[in-house]
Scaffold this active site. Structure first.
Site, PDB file in Angstrom:
ATOM      1  N   GLU A 258       0.828  -1.214   0.000  1.00 17.65           N
ATOM      2  CA  GLU A 258       0.000   0.000   0.000  1.00 17.65           C
ATOM      3  C   GLU A 258       0.867   1.271   0.000  1.00 17.65           C
ATOM      4  O   GLU A 258       0.563   2.252  -0.676  1.00 17.65           O
ATOM      5  CB  GLU A 258      -0.923  -0.009   1.218  1.00 17.65           C
ATOM      6  CG  GLU A 258      -1.928  -1.144   1.176  1.00 17.65           C
ATOM      7  CD  GLU A 258      -2.800  -1.154   2.412  1.00 17.65           C
ATOM      8  OE1 GLU A 258      -2.384  -1.750   3.418  1.00 17.65           O
ATOM      9  OE2 GLU A 258      -3.884  -0.560   2.385  1.00 17.65           O
TER      10      GLU A 258
ATOM     11  N   GLU B 147      -4.404  -9.236   4.626  1.00 13.56           N
ATOM     12  CA  GLU B 147      -5.441  -8.730   5.539  1.00 13.56           C
ATOM     13  C   GLU B 147      -6.630  -9.676   5.696  1.00 13.56           C
ATOM     14  O   GLU B 147      -7.122  -9.870   6.808  1.00 13.56           O
ATOM     15  CB  GLU B 147      -5.949  -7.347   5.065  1.00 13.56           C
ATOM     16  CG  GLU B 147      -5.029  -6.198   5.434  1.00 13.56           C
ATOM     17  CD  GLU B 147      -3.912  -5.961   4.436  1.00 13.56           C
ATOM     18  OE1 GLU B 147      -3.701  -6.804   3.549  1.00 13.56           O
ATOM     19  OE2 GLU B 147      -3.242  -4.920   4.538  1.00 13.56           O
TER      20      GLU B 147
HETATM   21  N1  COA Z   1       4.896  -7.951  12.206  1.00 15.55           N
HETATM   22  C1  COA Z   1       5.819  -8.172  13.165  1.00 15.55           C
HETATM   23  N2  COA Z   1       6.883  -8.966  13.005  1.00 15.55           N
HETATM   24  C2  COA Z   1       7.047  -9.536  11.795  1.00 15.55           C
HETATM   25  C3  COA Z   1       6.139  -9.331  10.753  1.00 15.55           C
HETATM   26  C4  COA Z   1       5.019  -8.490  10.987  1.00 15.55           C
HETATM   27  N3  COA Z   1       4.126  -8.226  10.031  1.00 15.55           N
HETATM   28  N4  COA Z   1       6.547 -10.048   9.675  1.00 15.55           N
HETATM   29  C5  COA Z   1       7.673 -10.657  10.062  1.00 15.55           C
HETATM   30  N5  COA Z   1       7.980 -10.362  11.332  1.00 15.55           N
HETATM   31  C6  COA Z   1       9.123 -10.825  12.115  1.00 15.55           C
HETATM   32  C7  COA Z   1       8.963 -12.287  12.493  1.00 15.55           C
HETATM   33  O1  COA Z   1       8.163 -12.417  13.653  1.00 15.55           O
HETATM   34  C8  COA Z   1      10.397 -12.692  12.725  1.00 15.55           C
HETATM   35  O2  COA Z   1      10.818 -12.238  13.982  1.00 15.55           O
HETATM   36  P1  COA Z   1      11.719 -13.197  14.948  1.00 15.55           P
HETATM   37  O3  COA Z   1      12.986 -13.391  14.160  1.00 15.55           O
HETATM   38  O4  COA Z   1      11.887 -12.372  16.172  1.00 15.55           O
HETATM   39  O5  COA Z   1      10.944 -14.435  15.133  1.00 15.55           O
HETATM   40  C9  COA Z   1      11.153 -11.871  11.690  1.00 15.55           C
HETATM   41  O6  COA Z   1      10.297 -10.804  11.307  1.00 15.55           O
HETATM   42  C10 COA Z   1      11.487 -12.659  10.437  1.00 15.55           C
HETATM   43  O7  COA Z   1      10.286 -13.213   9.942  1.00 15.55           O
HETATM   44  P2  COA Z   1      10.100 -14.785   9.631  1.00 15.55           P
HETATM   45  O8  COA Z   1       8.654 -15.101   9.727  1.00 15.55           O
HETATM   46  O9  COA Z   1      11.052 -15.594  10.450  1.00 15.55           O
HETATM   47  O10 COA Z   1      10.582 -14.817   8.131  1.00 15.55           O
HETATM   48  P3  COA Z   1      10.119 -15.847   7.026  1.00 15.55           P
HETATM   49  O11 COA Z   1      10.983 -15.578   5.840  1.00 15.55           O
HETATM   50  O12 COA Z   1      10.075 -17.225   7.546  1.00 15.55           O
HETATM   51  O13 COA Z   1       8.610 -15.442   6.667  1.00 15.55           O
HETATM   52  C11 COA Z   1       6.830 -13.918   6.099  1.00 15.55           C
HETATM   53  C12 COA Z   1       8.348 -14.187   6.113  1.00 15.55           C
HETATM   54  C13 COA Z   1       6.641 -12.512   5.540  1.00 15.55           C
HETATM   55  C14 COA Z   1       6.136 -14.950   5.191  1.00 15.55           C
HETATM   56  C15 COA Z   1       6.262 -14.038   7.525  1.00 15.55           C
HETATM   57  O14 COA Z   1       7.107 -13.310   8.407  1.00 15.55           O
HETATM   58  C16 COA Z   1       4.866 -13.475   7.657  1.00 15.55           C
HETATM   59  O15 COA Z   1       3.906 -14.140   7.263  1.00 15.55           O
HETATM   60  N6  COA Z   1       4.740 -12.265   8.225  1.00 15.55           N
HETATM   61  C17 COA Z   1       3.457 -11.653   8.492  1.00 15.55           C
HETATM   62  C18 COA Z   1       2.897 -10.971   7.247  1.00 15.55           C
HETATM   63  C19 COA Z   1       1.566 -10.317   7.594  1.00 15.55           C
HETATM   64  O16 COA Z   1       0.582 -10.970   7.809  1.00 15.55           O
HETATM   65  N7  COA Z   1       1.592  -8.971   7.670  1.00 15.55           N
HETATM   66  C20 COA Z   1       0.433  -8.218   8.129  1.00 15.55           C
HETATM   67  C21 COA Z   1      -0.270  -7.645   6.955  1.00 15.55           C
HETATM   68  S1  COA Z   1      -1.719  -6.747   7.464  1.00 15.55           S
END
Ligand code: COA
Length: 244
Positions: free
Chosen positions: A115, A135
């Site tokens: 966004e 979302e």
């Molecule tokens: N909010 C807070 N922390 C986040 C985050 C978010 N949206 N996305 C990633 N992080 C953090 C993870 O908790 C992790 O922290 P840690 O190392 O302390 O555990 C770090 O970033 C790395 O992320 P990780 O999940 O280990 O990486 P990955 O490559 O395995 O996966 C994603 C990447 C993007 C697929 C996964 O992190 C994810 O699904 N994130 C959430 C996306 C989301 O739903 N965003 C909200 C949109 S409204």
């Protein structure tokens, strides 16, 4: 160089570089980032030395992985967390910047990340970029303009598919859908953005700003009014140039 915590602000040769800087959390957008971005964008907008802006993400893995989910979970309710985000209209401020804003995105470009890039004028993506709106899976809808900016950029059908099904797309598909202007190798992302910026910087700064304004404001108008806007801006520009 700035003294912010989660945003880096640098300025050089007419270019403002704004870097989302929470790489350990994939640059997830939290309230601190909202506040700092709000401040930085205000400074950029009012700084006559800044002619172009580049927005990018720190770290290897992400431009921005969306809203900070830990704030969603620790706030009394997602509604209250969301309300806090509405207090400052960062997106309105980003859209109000008169200078061209270029998003240079890589890795995860999710939720607020996509966004935020949609509020920019041009988007350059690296080959590893992946775009999505998670979302729906959280029981919410986009709050940073995505439900409006995405269909205006890639059309209703493709936007609704991303919004409703939560399907992610890669850089190649993003280019095909015209979500991004160009896809470049990861190592070249910043230099390609700078190349584009240097081209923009080589032109008259007023002409650049007026062209941006004509397109941005004109798209919200019926064609006749858009044409009148273009004529008005053209005259204003010529008058300003005559004065100079
Ligand atoms: N909010 C807070 N922390 C986040 C985050 C978010 N949206 N996305 C990633 N992080 C953090 C993870 O908790 C992790 O922290 P840690 O190392 O302390 O555990 C770090 O970033 C790395 O992320 P990780 O999940 O280990 O990486 P990955 O490559 O395995 O996966 C994603 C990447 C993007 C697929 C996964 O992190 C994810 O699904 N994130 C959430 C996306 C989301 O739903 N965003 C909200 C949109 S409204």
């Amino acid at each position: 160089m700035s003294s912010f915590e989660v945003v880096i602000y640098e300025k050089q040769d007419g270019i403002a570089y704004i870097t989302l800087n929470r790489p350990q959390a994939l640059n997830a957008y939290n309230i601190k980032m909202r506040d700092e971005l709000y401040e930085v964008l205000g400074a950029v907008r009012d700084d006559s030395e800044v002619e172009v802006v580049i927005l990018k993400g720190a770290g290897e893995k992400a431009f921005c992985a969306g809203a900070d989910l830990t704030e969603f979970l620790t706030a009394p309710s997602p509604i209250i967390a969301r309300k806090a985000r509405f207090e400052r209209d960062v997106w309105g401020r980003l859209l109000s910047v008169e200078q061209p804003v270029i998003a240079a995105v890589h890795g995860y470009v999710l939720g607020s990340g996509i966004e935020m890039s949609l509020c920019c004028d041009l988007r350059l993506a690296s080959e590893d970029a992946r775009f999505g709106l998670p979302e729906q899976g959280l029981g919410i809808i986009p709050a940073a303009g995505g439900s409006q900016t995405l269909p205006r950029t890639i059309g209703q059908a493709a936007a609704l598919e991303m919004l409703l099904s939560g399907r992610w797309i890669d850089a190649k598909e993003a280019l095909r859908l015209k979500l991004v202007n160009r896809v470049v190798p990861r190592a070249d992302l910043l230099s390609e953005a700078e190349k584009l910026v240097r081209k923009i910087l080589s032109y008259d700064r007023m002409a650049v700003r007026y062209a941006k304004q004509a397109v941005r404001r004109g798209l919200d108008l019926p064609l006749a009014k858009g044409l009148a806007l273009e004529a008005r801006l053209g005259k204003q520009l010529m008058a300003a140039e005559d004065k100079e």
